[in-house]
Design a protein around this motif. Structure first.
Motif, PDB file in Angstrom:
ATOM      1  N   THR A   1     -29.372  57.071-104.412  1.00 35.69           N
ATOM      2  CA  THR A   1     -28.169  57.682-104.957  1.00 35.69           C
ATOM      3  C   THR A   1     -28.512  58.249-106.322  1.00 35.69           C
TER       4      THR A   1
ATOM      5  N   THR B   1     -27.028  58.141-109.481  1.00 34.56           N
ATOM      6  CA  THR B   1     -26.942  57.237-110.626  1.00 34.56           C
ATOM      7  C   THR B   1     -26.684  55.814-110.130  1.00 34.56           C
ATOM      8  N   SER B   2     -26.709  54.873-111.041  1.00 36.94           N
ATOM      9  CA  SER B   2     -26.503  53.470-110.668  1.00 36.94           C
ATOM     10  C   SER B   2     -25.030  53.094-110.569  1.00 36.94           C
TER      11      SER B   2
ATOM     12  N   LYS C   1     -24.301  51.457-107.274  1.00 37.27           N
ATOM     13  CA  LYS C   1     -25.335  50.524-106.820  1.00 37.27           C
ATOM     14  C   LYS C   1     -24.737  49.273-106.198  1.00 37.27           C
ATOM     15  N   GLN C   2     -23.799  48.640-106.889  1.00 40.20           N
ATOM     16  CA  GLN C   2     -23.224  47.401-106.379  1.00 40.20           C
ATOM     17  C   GLN C   2     -22.498  47.628-105.057  1.00 40.20           C
TER      18      GLN C   2
ATOM     19  N   GLN D   1     -24.978  47.935-102.277  1.00 38.46           N
ATOM     20  CA  GLN D   1     -25.532  46.628-101.920  1.00 38.46           C
ATOM     21  C   GLN D   1     -24.538  45.826-101.082  1.00 38.46           C
TER      22      GLN D   1
ATOM     23  N   VAL E   1     -31.535  49.671-103.680  1.00 33.89           N
ATOM     24  CA  VAL E   1     -30.852  50.872-104.156  1.00 33.89           C
ATOM     25  C   VAL E   1     -31.679  51.485-105.277  1.00 33.89           C
ATOM     26  N   ILE E   2     -31.938  52.784-105.176  1.00 34.38           N
ATOM     27  CA  ILE E   2     -32.688  53.514-106.207  1.00 34.38           C
ATOM     28  C   ILE E   2     -31.796  54.609-106.763  1.00 34.38           C
ATOM     29  N   ALA E   3     -31.656  54.656-108.091  1.00 31.41           N
ATOM     30  CA  ALA E   3     -30.907  55.722-108.764  1.00 31.41           C
ATOM     31  C   ALA E   3     -31.908  56.812-109.141  1.00 31.41           C
TER      32      ALA E   3
ATOM     33  N   GLU F   1     -32.325  58.155-112.662  1.00 30.57           N
ATOM     34  CA  GLU F   1     -32.624  57.166-113.698  1.00 30.57           C
ATOM     35  C   GLU F   1     -33.960  56.470-113.498  1.00 30.57           C
ATOM     36  N   GLU F   2     -34.542  56.601-112.295  1.00 30.48           N
ATOM     37  CA  GLU F   2     -35.767  55.887-111.981  1.00 30.48           C
ATOM     38  C   GLU F   2     -36.798  56.837-111.393  1.00 30.48           C
TER      39      GLU F   2
ATOM     40  N   ARG G   1     -40.778  53.659-107.346  1.00 34.35           N
ATOM     41  CA  ARG G   1     -39.884  52.612-106.865  1.00 34.35           C
ATOM     42  C   ARG G   1     -40.022  52.407-105.350  1.00 34.35           C
TER      43      ARG G   1
END
Length: 329
Positions: free
Chosen positions: A177, A179-180, A183-184, A187, A194-196, A199-200, A205
């Protein structure tokens, strides 16, 4: 007369109009239903704006998904009766068989008696997302237990369906996705990782999660620059299935990764499933089994009323939703 949604010119959500239209009865092999809920899809915004794979004659109706009660049955139809609760598989042409209305008509082959445990909103949110994910992951990629599968645009309805299907067969879904922020929620719906991507380091990752040679399947709706880190992290002989083009940037062809790893990059449309009777029957059996067992459960982002169809399309284009947008009729 029943109300329907039509547009007389191409443009933004504001071109949608609710009109009273005289709708003829069902023809040979068709079923007419009183609509209770609609499921919205990005394809409808593309048709309305003139950027879809089909150019509609104006004025045009639209809509691919609906659930409701059978009202009238045309000649040549067996196995259905007035009063039954049904939902519809997306037709090849929404201009020919539009869903947005109080009354909608469909070929009987596309009408399904869904599990009674589903609400109208959930029933209207089933077929596009699960058929799209099923066709890519099960029919084409033959996703299996212990496979890693990367799912981009993971918070879309199709992305969420893919996560659920991956879990249903014992694979490990890696959600990507932007951004984070979601994320929750990803999950909680079943994403193992989950990878943002904004941001990553996506490639790093992916290799950290699955190892440098363990990602066999990628299910991508984005395209653009993301192709390079995705393919760089894939296993030898892996397959990347592309079903969208959300990125406004050019999509590079990752020549060296494709050659070195003998990768398959494959375009995909859900019509490959809906247009093949045998494949459609297999897909429906798989999805209905998942719905009845609870392994598959549509996620509703937000519900609008029929009179709020313009607002619903504005929200559809905001990309803020998590799951499916529905309209109650």
């Amino acid at each position: 007369m029943p109300r329907v949604v039509r547009f007389h010119e191409l443009g933004g959500p504001e071109v949608l109009r609710i009109e009273d239209i005289d709708i003829p009865g069902p023809g040979w092999g068709e079923i007419q239903m009183r609509v209770k809920a609609l499921g919205l899809n990005r394809a409808e915004a593309l048709l309305r704006s003139g950027t879809y794979i089909q150019t509609p004659p104006l004025p045009s109706g639209l809509g691919l998904e609906a659930a409701g009660i059978i009202e009238t049955i045309g000649e040549g139809v067996d196995g259905f009766a007035p009063g039954e609760a049904v939902s519809v598989v997306p037709p090849l042409s929404m201009a020919r068989w539009p869903a947005y209305g109080e009354i909608a008509t469909y070929p009987a082959a596309l009408v399904v008696k869904h599990p009674p445990s589903l609400s109208w909103a959930e029933a209207a949110a089933v077929w596009m997302q699960y058929l799209t994910a099923y066709g890519a992951l099960i029919d084409i990629a033959r996703l299996r237990r212990q496979d890693f599968v990367v799912i981009t645009a993971a918070s879309s309805s199709v992305g969420l369906a893919a996560i659920q299907i991956a879990n249903m067969v014992g694979a490990t879904p890696i959600a990507v996705t932007r951004t984070s922020a979601k994320k929750q929620a990803l999950q909680e719906i079943g994403a193992a990782h989950v990878i943002a991507s904004a941001e990553e380091d996506l490639e790093a990752r992916l290799k950290e999660i699955a190892g440098p040679e363990d990602i066999r399947v990628v299910f991508d709706a984005v395209g653009g620059p993301i192709f390079e880190p995705l393919t760089a992290a894939m296993a030898r002989g892996g397959i990347l299935i592309e079903y969208g083009g959300l990125s406004p940037e050019p999509t590079p062809f990752p020549l060296y990764a494709v050659l070195a790893k003998t990768l398959t990059l494959r375009g995909y449309l859900v019509h490959e499933i809906t247009g093949d009777p045998a494949k459609l029957e297999a897909a429906k059996a798989f999805i209905l089994d998942g719905l009845m067992s609870g392994s598959l459960k549509p996620v509703i982002a937000r519900a609008f009323t029929f009179d709020q169809i313009v607002d619903a399309h504005r929200f559809l284009e905001s990309n803020e939703q998590f799951g499916k947008i529905v309209v109650t009729v």
